[in-house]
Structures are given as structure tokens and as C-alpha cells.
Design an enzyme around this catalytic site. Structure first.
Site, PDB file in Angstrom:
ATOM      1  CG  HIS A  77      -2.364  55.286  -1.576  1.00  0.00           C
ATOM      2  ND1 HIS A  77      -2.461  55.548  -0.233  1.00  0.00           N
ATOM      3  CD2 HIS A  77      -2.595  53.955  -1.705  1.00  0.00           C
ATOM      4  CE1 HIS A  77      -2.728  54.426   0.429  1.00  0.00           C
ATOM      5  NE2 HIS A  77      -2.817  53.442  -0.442  1.00  0.00           N
TER       6      HIS A  77
HETATM    7  C1  UD1 Z   1      -2.598  48.799  -3.621  1.00  0.00           C
HETATM    8  C2  UD1 Z   1      -3.785  48.272  -2.829  1.00  0.00           C
HETATM    9  C3  UD1 Z   1      -4.198  49.297  -1.789  1.00  0.00           C
HETATM   10  C4  UD1 Z   1      -3.025  49.683  -0.916  1.00  0.00           C
HETATM   11  C5  UD1 Z   1      -1.847  50.122  -1.767  1.00  0.00           C
HETATM   12  C6  UD1 Z   1      -0.644  50.308  -0.876  1.00  0.00           C
HETATM   13  C7  UD1 Z   1      -5.305  46.765  -4.066  1.00  0.00           C
HETATM   14  C8  UD1 Z   1      -6.631  46.634  -4.686  1.00  0.00           C
HETATM   15  N1  UD1 Z   1      -4.940  48.004  -3.672  1.00  0.00           N
HETATM   16  O1  UD1 Z   1      -3.024  49.958  -4.303  1.00  0.00           O
HETATM   17  O2  UD1 Z   1      -5.201  48.752  -0.955  1.00  0.00           O
HETATM   18  O3  UD1 Z   1      -3.425  50.736  -0.069  1.00  0.00           O
HETATM   19  O4  UD1 Z   1      -1.537  49.095  -2.734  1.00  0.00           O
HETATM   20  O5  UD1 Z   1       0.241  51.251  -1.380  1.00  0.00           O
HETATM   21  O6  UD1 Z   1      -4.604  45.786  -3.915  1.00  0.00           O
HETATM   22  N2  UD1 Z   1       2.507  51.571  -9.675  1.00  0.00           N
HETATM   23  C9  UD1 Z   1       3.833  51.896  -9.879  1.00  0.00           C
HETATM   24  N3  UD1 Z   1       4.793  51.146  -9.265  1.00  0.00           N
HETATM   25  C10 UD1 Z   1       4.501  50.085  -8.481  1.00  0.00           C
HETATM   26  C11 UD1 Z   1       3.154  49.749  -8.287  1.00  0.00           C
HETATM   27  C12 UD1 Z   1       2.171  50.503  -8.881  1.00  0.00           C
HETATM   28  O7  UD1 Z   1       4.152  52.839 -10.580  1.00  0.00           O
HETATM   29  O8  UD1 Z   1       5.424  49.461  -7.960  1.00  0.00           O
HETATM   30  C13 UD1 Z   1       1.447  52.396 -10.299  1.00  0.00           C
HETATM   31  C14 UD1 Z   1       0.916  51.794 -11.592  1.00  0.00           C
HETATM   32  O9  UD1 Z   1       0.570  52.831 -12.444  1.00  0.00           O
HETATM   33  C15 UD1 Z   1      -0.347  51.100 -11.139  1.00  0.00           C
HETATM   34  C16 UD1 Z   1      -0.835  51.985  -9.997  1.00  0.00           C
HETATM   35  O10 UD1 Z   1       0.347  52.479  -9.386  1.00  0.00           O
HETATM   36  O11 UD1 Z   1      -1.301  50.974 -12.149  1.00  0.00           O
HETATM   37  C17 UD1 Z   1      -1.685  51.256  -8.996  1.00  0.00           C
HETATM   38  O12 UD1 Z   1      -1.013  50.119  -8.470  1.00  0.00           O
HETATM   39  P1  UD1 Z   1      -1.836  48.888  -7.836  1.00  0.00           P
HETATM   40  O13 UD1 Z   1      -0.902  47.885  -7.291  1.00  0.00           O
HETATM   41  O14 UD1 Z   1      -2.869  48.420  -8.794  1.00  0.00           O
HETATM   42  O15 UD1 Z   1      -2.631  49.521  -6.658  1.00  0.00           O
HETATM   43  P2  UD1 Z   1      -2.215  50.558  -5.524  1.00  0.00           P
HETATM   44  O16 UD1 Z   1      -2.870  51.861  -5.836  1.00  0.00           O
HETATM   45  O17 UD1 Z   1      -0.753  50.535  -5.297  1.00  0.00           O
HETATM   46  N1  UDP Z   2       4.897  54.587   3.993  1.00  0.00           N
HETATM   47  C1  UDP Z   2       6.257  54.753   3.719  1.00  0.00           C
HETATM   48  N2  UDP Z   2       6.628  55.768   2.883  1.00  0.00           N
HETATM   49  C2  UDP Z   2       5.736  56.634   2.328  1.00  0.00           C
HETATM   50  C3  UDP Z   2       4.361  56.462   2.623  1.00  0.00           C
HETATM   51  C4  UDP Z   2       3.977  55.419   3.454  1.00  0.00           C
HETATM   52  O1  UDP Z   2       7.090  54.000   4.228  1.00  0.00           O
HETATM   53  O2  UDP Z   2       6.144  57.524   1.581  1.00  0.00           O
HETATM   54  C5  UDP Z   2       4.481  53.468   4.862  1.00  0.00           C
HETATM   55  C6  UDP Z   2       3.746  53.863   6.107  1.00  0.00           C
HETATM   56  O3  UDP Z   2       4.641  54.050   7.166  1.00  0.00           O
HETATM   57  C7  UDP Z   2       2.809  52.691   6.346  1.00  0.00           C
HETATM   58  C8  UDP Z   2       2.587  52.108   4.988  1.00  0.00           C
HETATM   59  O4  UDP Z   2       3.557  52.677   4.128  1.00  0.00           O
HETATM   60  O5  UDP Z   2       3.409  51.695   7.156  1.00  0.00           O
HETATM   61  C9  UDP Z   2       1.199  52.423   4.500  1.00  0.00           C
HETATM   62  O6  UDP Z   2       1.063  51.991   3.186  1.00  0.00           O
HETATM   63  P1  UDP Z   2       0.005  52.604   2.186  1.00  0.00           P
HETATM   64  O7  UDP Z   2      -0.469  53.905   2.692  1.00  0.00           O
HETATM   65  O8  UDP Z   2       0.628  52.545   0.842  1.00  0.00           O
HETATM   66  O9  UDP Z   2      -1.154  51.501   2.197  1.00  0.00           O
HETATM   67  P2  UDP Z   2      -2.432  51.249   3.132  1.00  0.00           P
HETATM   68  O10 UDP Z   2      -1.981  51.137   4.534  1.00  0.00           O
HETATM   69  O11 UDP Z   2      -3.392  52.348   2.888  1.00  0.00           O
HETATM   70  O12 UDP Z   2      -2.969  49.966   2.570  1.00  0.00           O
END
Ligand code: UD1
Ligand code: UDP
Length: 356
Positions: free
Chosen positions: A205
Site C-alpha cells: 500500500h
Molecule cells: C497512511 C500513512 C502510511 C501508513 C498507512 C497505513 C502518511 C503519509 N501515510 O497512508 O505511512 O503506512 O497510512 O495504512 O501518513 N483512503 C480510503 N479510506 C480511508 C483512508 C484512505 O479510501 O479511510 C484512500 C483515499 O483514496 C486516500 C488514500 O487511501 O487518498 C490514501 O490515504 P492516506 O491517509 O493519504 O494515506 P495512506 O496510503 O493510508
Molecule cells: N492489518 C490489518 N488488516 C489488514 C492489513 C493490515 O489489521 O488487512 C494490520 C496489521 O496487522 C498491522 C497494521 O495493520 O498491525 C499495519 O498497518 P499498515 O500496513 O496499514 O501500515 P504501516 O505499518 O505500513 O504503517
């Protein structure tokens, strides 16, 4: 003390849950400020429910946007709450925009800031997470480093050793508090018709991977080909960012890769512990597989979790199909006999003890 937790995304809810629960148990006054960075049920409320956390006291409902919009809006909202409620301590976790916003708001409001999971470095300044964690570390008053290595990196940046405490990572607390329940309650293996040890689990992701069509296609192609050759399936619970880009780039998904919606923590823990191999670009997943003794391949060029590679639990393979295939060949038969570098599951208690 009166503690304000600022959180906004899936991994922060999971990794702060042991601390929030410990505050509740120890009757330490606290408030939870959700920025609303994550808002989809599958990235947000499911974790509050499964981790038995009360609903957040505040939700800023900031939602998605550019990095600047998101961060700026969060800072304003958090500042207002801090000014109304006057907590003694703000706690943020990790490296998201929510963590950065909480750190900046606390520093502008002169509230003591604690940074949980301090001192991680990928040394890749192209990643938004790297900048966020560096900034949060440098404004924090208390830095809770998960490992000795993380503490060493902080000291090398000139941060006073008095401000750093090595606590282990709260993910060990979260895994040990939920694994037994997960094993008892989850029916995910039956639901997806998976045999333990006979499937692979993929998560991808990160912006640098799924916002780049070549890198995203490389991951799908490499992992898909490995599954085909070894006659197993890959389950890919896909984050909405990746889901949207898959469509936008019109990428094809190999038949061996099965897409499903993001899963709750309990189901995901069961999948991680039963998979033959996990392929990921997630930070938390690199740690959890190491803790759960499942081999991991990290489809990135750098990692801020080098301890997982050092103990033999993880390998960095980038996003080229050829290096993914070579890495998977090597890791798939590795037995999980390494030791866990992230502590004994008492990080949350240690952090609270140090705050008190
Ligand atoms: C964010 C974090 C990343 C983390 C991830 C955990 C930053 C810069 N990045 O990335 O480090 O690994 O969260 O999962 O803070 N969206 C939805 N529903 C939601 C949230 C997001 O559909 O509830 C979609 C939207 O299209 C949005 C995109 O996901 O534009 C990205 O969401 P965003 O919160 O900007 O960053 P993540 O990729 O989730
Ligand atoms: N996770 C979850 N369901 C999923 C994928 C991930 O519960 O379908 C949990 C996973 O166990 C871990 C956390 O989400 O604790 C990791 O989050 P993510 O990969 O979104 O973010 P990152 O750690 O890279 O910031």
C-alpha cells in the site's frame, strides 16, 4: 498527568491500543483525538471494536487530501483541543501525517510530547514517512525507542540520551494481547478456504510502490509468478489506495493472486501466523511476521526495521519480479527459529511508567 493520544490511521490505532487500555486500567486521565486520516470502516472502526477501545473523544474528520492540506488541517484541529483541554502530555506513534501533526501542535502549545516508536530510519528521504518520523523525533521531549539500535540512531543525530527510553515495540503487546482471542474466534481460514502453511499473504500500500505503475506491476507479477510456480494462492487484503491505483493504471492481477477487502486485526493475525510466506511493504507487518515466526519478504529498497533482516526473519527484495522470485525461493522454507528483537510485550507499561 493528563494524557492526550493523537492517532489517525490503522497502525496507530493498533499500536497505541495497549497504552490506551493501560491508561484506562490504571485510571490515568486521558483523551483520544482521532484526526480522521483513516475513516473507512475497514481501516478505522473495526480496530476500535476488536481492540475494545472506547470511541475516540474527538474526531477531526480530516479525511484524505494532499500531504499539506491533511497535515495543516490536523494541526489546527489538534491545537484547538489542546488549548481547551490542557493535557500535560501528548502521545503520538510512528510516522504518519497524523503523528507529525500531533507533534507540531504539541510543540506549538508547549505541551510535553512523547513519541512512541522513535528512532526508526530508512535513510530514504523520498518517503513521506521518513521525514515525518525525523521531525517528530526532533520535537519530542520523551522518545520511546523500540530497540537499542533505534536509540543509537537517535543519539547519533544529537538527541540527548536523557530523553530516550528503550521500551520494546507496543506491537508485541498488541500481538500478545490478541493472538489467543484471534485463534479462538477467527474463521478466516475456512472463509477463504486456506490450509495453514499452504498459502501466501500479500500487503502492498505504500505510496512509493502503488502510486508507481511499474513498481506495482512488478510486485504483482513477481508474487503471482512465485505462487503459480509453487502451486499456491496469494491472499491480498488490499488497501483502498492500492485498490484505486490498480484501476487507474489498469493493471492486471495474476490469477494466483486473490484480492479481498482489508481485514480486521484478528483475522489478519491468524493469516500472518498461518501463511507459508508473507510479502509486504508495510512496517507493522515486517514486525508482526518476525514476532509470529513467519518468514517475510519486503518489497522495498530500504527498511527502517533492519532488526528483522538481521535475525533472519525478513529479506529486502525491491519490486523487480526476478529479485522477488529469488528472495521467495530462499525465504519460503526458512523455519521461524529466530528471536524476537522487539521486546517482551510490556512496552505500553514501560512507556506509562516513564511518563509518570
Ligand atoms: C497512511 C500513512 C502510511 C501508513 C498507512 C497505513 C502518511 C503519509 N501515510 O497512508 O505511512 O503506512 O497510512 O495504512 O501518513 N483512503 C480510503 N479510506 C480511508 C483512508 C484512505 O479510501 O479511510 C484512500 C483515499 O483514496 C486516500 C488514500 O487511501 O487518498 C490514501 O490515504 P492516506 O491517509 O493519504 O494515506 P495512506 O496510503 O493510508
Ligand atoms: N492489518 C490489518 N488488516 C489488514 C492489513 C493490515 O489489521 O488487512 C494490520 C496489521 O496487522 C498491522 C497494521 O495493520 O498491525 C499495519 O498497518 P499498515 O500496513 O496499514 O501500515 P504501516 O505499518 O505500513 O504503517
Amino acid at each position: 498527568p493528563r494524557v492526550a493520544f493523537v492517532l489517525g490511521t490503522r497502525p496507530e490505532i493498533i499500536k497505541l491500543s495497549p497504552l490506551v487500555r493501560a491508561c484506562h486500567r490504571r485510571e490515568i486521565p486521558h483523551t483520544v483525538v482521532h484526526t480522521g486520516q483513516h475513516y473507512s470502516e475497514s481501516l478505522d472502526t473495526v480496530f476500535f471494536e476488536q481492540l475494545e477501545l472506547p470511541a475516540p473523544d474527538h474526531n477531526l474528520a480530516v479525511g484524505s487530501g494532499t500531504h499539506s492540506e491533511q497535515t495543516a488541517e490536523m494541526i489546527l484541529g489538534i491545537a484547538e483541543i489542546l488549548s481547551d483541554e490542557q493535557p500535560t502530555d501528548v502521545i503520538v506513534q510512528g510516522d504518519t501525517n497524523s503523528a507529525l501533526a500531533g507533534a507540531i501542535a504539541a510543540s506549538k502549545q508547549s505541551t510535553a510530547l512523547g513519541h512512541v516508536e522513535a528512532g526508526l530510519r530508512s535513510f530514504d528521504r523520498e518517503m513521506p514517512e521518513e521525514i515525518n518520523r525525523i521531525l517528530a523525533d526532533h520535537v519530542a521531549d520523551s522518545l520511546f525507542a523500540p530497540t537499542d539500535e533505534a536509540a543509537r540512531l537517535l543519539e547519533a543525530e544529537g538527541i540527548d540520551a536523557d530523553r530516550i527510553t528503550v521500551t520494546g515495540n507496543t506491537i508485541v503487546d498488541a500481538v500478545s494481547q490478541n493472538l489467543e482471542l484471534a485463534t479462538r474466534k477467527s474463521t478466516v481460514l475456512e472463509e477463504y478456504d486456506l490450509e495453514p502453511d499452504e498459502f501466501y499473504l500479500l500487503t502492498a500500500h505504500r505510496e512509493e510502490n502503488v502510486d508507481d505503475p511499474d513498481r506495482f506491476a512488478g510486485i504483482l507479477g513477481g508474487v503471482g509468478e512465485f505462487a503459480r510456480r509453487t502451486d499456491r494462492t496469494v491472499l491480498y487484503p488490499i488497501h483502498p489506495r492500492a485498490r484505486e491505483n490498480l484501476a487507474a493504471f489498469d493493471l492486471s492481477v495474476p490469477p494466483s493472486v486473490r484480492l479481498v477487502d482489508p481485514l480486521g486485526f484478528l483475522d489478519f493475525l491468524v493469516l500472518e501466523s498461518s501463511a507459508r510466506l508473507v510479502i509486504t511493504d508495510s512496517g507493522g507487518v515486517q514486525e508482526e511476521t518476525c514476532i509470529l515466526q513467519t518468514p517475510c519478504l519486503t518489497v522495498r529498497d530500504t527498511t527502517e526495521r533492519p532488526e528483522t533482516v538481521d535475525v533472519g526473519a525478513n529479506r529486502l527484495v525491491g519490486t523487480e519480479p526476478s529479485t522477488i522470485l529469488a528472495g521467495a525461493d530462499e525465504m519460503v522454507s526458512r523455519d521461524g527459529s529466530w528471536s524476537n528483537p522487539f521486546g517482551d510485550g510490556t512496552a505500553g507499561e514501560r512507556i506509562l511508567d516513564s511518563l509518570l
